[in-house]
Scaffold this motif. Structure first.
Motif, PDB file in Angstrom:
ATOM      1  N   GLY A 100      16.799 -24.323   0.526  1.00  0.00           N
ATOM      2  CA  GLY A 100      17.745 -23.793   1.499  1.00  0.00           C
ATOM      3  C   GLY A 100      18.910 -24.729   1.685  1.00  0.00           C
ATOM      4  O   GLY A 100      19.319 -25.437   0.769  1.00  0.00           O
ATOM      5  N   ALA A 101      19.426 -24.756   2.894  1.00  0.00           N
ATOM      6  CA  ALA A 101      20.608 -25.551   3.201  1.00  0.00           C
ATOM      7  C   ALA A 101      20.271 -27.027   3.320  1.00  0.00           C
ATOM      8  O   ALA A 101      19.142 -27.408   3.597  1.00  0.00           O
ATOM      9  CB  ALA A 101      21.223 -25.058   4.507  1.00  0.00           C
ATOM     10  N   LEU A 102      21.290 -27.829   3.140  1.00  0.00           N
ATOM     11  CA  LEU A 102      21.156 -29.262   3.352  1.00  0.00           C
ATOM     12  C   LEU A 102      21.265 -29.582   4.836  1.00  0.00           C
ATOM     13  O   LEU A 102      21.987 -28.892   5.558  1.00  0.00           O
ATOM     14  CB  LEU A 102      22.300 -30.011   2.661  1.00  0.00           C
ATOM     15  N   PRO A 103      20.603 -30.642   5.290  1.00  0.00           N
ATOM     16  CA  PRO A 103      20.900 -31.168   6.618  1.00  0.00           C
ATOM     17  C   PRO A 103      22.104 -32.104   6.500  1.00  0.00           C
ATOM     18  O   PRO A 103      22.465 -32.508   5.389  1.00  0.00           O
ATOM     19  CB  PRO A 103      19.637 -31.952   6.966  1.00  0.00           C
ATOM     20  N   LEU A 104      22.725 -32.437   7.614  1.00  0.00           N
ATOM     21  CA  LEU A 104      23.783 -33.449   7.568  1.00  0.00           C
ATOM     22  C   LEU A 104      23.167 -34.753   7.087  1.00  0.00           C
ATOM     23  O   LEU A 104      22.125 -35.165   7.603  1.00  0.00           O
ATOM     24  CB  LEU A 104      24.371 -33.679   8.966  1.00  0.00           C
ATOM     25  N   VAL A 158      24.190 -33.529  -2.159  1.00  0.00           N
ATOM     26  CA  VAL A 158      24.764 -32.521  -3.046  1.00  0.00           C
ATOM     27  C   VAL A 158      23.751 -31.412  -3.242  1.00  0.00           C
ATOM     28  O   VAL A 158      22.578 -31.672  -3.500  1.00  0.00           O
ATOM     29  CB  VAL A 158      25.128 -33.125  -4.426  1.00  0.00           C
ATOM     30  N   LEU A 159      24.202 -30.179  -3.131  1.00  0.00           N
ATOM     31  CA  LEU A 159      23.382 -29.012  -3.386  1.00  0.00           C
ATOM     32  C   LEU A 159      24.002 -28.300  -4.571  1.00  0.00           C
ATOM     33  O   LEU A 159      25.140 -27.866  -4.508  1.00  0.00           O
ATOM     34  CB  LEU A 159      23.373 -28.099  -2.154  1.00  0.00           C
ATOM     35  N   ARG A 160      23.287 -28.212  -5.681  1.00  0.00           N
ATOM     36  CA  ARG A 160      23.821 -27.585  -6.885  1.00  0.00           C
ATOM     37  C   ARG A 160      23.868 -26.069  -6.732  1.00  0.00           C
ATOM     38  O   ARG A 160      23.049 -25.480  -6.042  1.00  0.00           O
ATOM     39  CB  ARG A 160      22.982 -27.957  -8.106  1.00  0.00           C
ATOM     40  N   THR A 161      24.829 -25.455  -7.402  1.00  0.00           N
ATOM     41  CA  THR A 161      24.997 -24.012  -7.325  1.00  0.00           C
ATOM     42  C   THR A 161      23.987 -23.297  -8.197  1.00  0.00           C
ATOM     43  O   THR A 161      23.135 -23.919  -8.816  1.00  0.00           O
ATOM     44  CB  THR A 161      26.423 -23.619  -7.762  1.00  0.00           C
ATOM     45  N   ASP A 177      22.402 -27.882  10.381  1.00  0.00           N
ATOM     46  CA  ASP A 177      21.850 -28.982  11.155  1.00  0.00           C
ATOM     47  C   ASP A 177      21.901 -28.580  12.624  1.00  0.00           C
ATOM     48  O   ASP A 177      22.947 -28.655  13.260  1.00  0.00           O
ATOM     49  CB  ASP A 177      22.628 -30.266  10.896  1.00  0.00           C
ATOM     50  N   GLU A 178      20.765 -28.110  13.129  1.00  0.00           N
ATOM     51  CA  GLU A 178      20.704 -27.610  14.504  1.00  0.00           C
ATOM     52  C   GLU A 178      21.036 -28.708  15.512  1.00  0.00           C
ATOM     53  O   GLU A 178      21.728 -28.460  16.500  1.00  0.00           O
ATOM     54  CB  GLU A 178      19.314 -27.032  14.775  1.00  0.00           C
ATOM     55  N   ASP A 179      20.548 -29.922  15.279  1.00  0.00           N
ATOM     56  CA  ASP A 179      20.814 -31.017  16.216  1.00  0.00           C
ATOM     57  C   ASP A 179      22.309 -31.301  16.338  1.00  0.00           C
ATOM     58  O   ASP A 179      22.809 -31.569  17.427  1.00  0.00           O
ATOM     59  CB  ASP A 179      20.082 -32.294  15.797  1.00  0.00           C
ATOM     60  N   ALA A 180      23.024 -31.248  15.218  1.00  0.00           N
ATOM     61  CA  ALA A 180      24.470 -31.503  15.228  1.00  0.00           C
ATOM     62  C   ALA A 180      25.258 -30.250  15.618  1.00  0.00           C
ATOM     63  O   ALA A 180      26.452 -30.329  15.901  1.00  0.00           O
ATOM     64  CB  ALA A 180      24.929 -32.008  13.867  1.00  0.00           C
TER      65      ALA A 180
END
Length: 123
Positions: free
Chosen positions: A11-15, A22-25, A45-48
């Motif tokens: 899924g998504a990266l966190p901060l 880096v998240l590859r396509t 990033d829910e915290d941020a």
């Protein structure tokens, strides 16, 4: 240091707390709850209080009146996207205050970059 995430389904990266990530396509588009709107979460990033997504809008897709608790930024990468106010093409940018009610859709299809942030974190 750069953390590299391949197409692992994470899924998504966190901060990142330090350096870069880096998240590859090449990842699959996923349903987001509104027919014709597909997403690829990039950063969450829910915290941020931040989220960044790619969104593909299929031709004819429409989302009725809704709002977001966060500031919403929309950058049109390709195609045509519209809301209550206007129609937007590649290179157009829209920012909405938190809580702004709007509709959205695309007559011919579009890909947009979305960024959401809590008002205190908005640029």
């Amino acid at each position: 240091m750069t953390e590299l995430f391949a197409n692992t389904g994470r899924g998504a990266l966190p901060l990142p707390s330090d350096g870069s990530a880096v998240l590859r396509t090449g990842r699959e588009w996923r349903e987001c709850g509104t027919p014709g709107f597909l997403i690829q979460p990039l950063l969450e990033d829910e915290d941020a209080g931040v989220r960044t997504w790619l969104m593909k809008i299929e031709p004819g897709a429409f989302a009725g009146v809704h709002s977001h608790a966060e500031v919403e930024q929309v950058y049109v990468l390709d195609g045509e996207f519209y809301d209550d106010d206007a129609s937007y093409g590649a290179g157009d940018y829209v920012v909405r205050a938190a809580g702004t009610e709007h509709v959205s859709g695309s007559r011919e299809g579009a890909t947009v970059l979305l960024a959401y942030s809590r008002a205190e974190h908005a640029a």
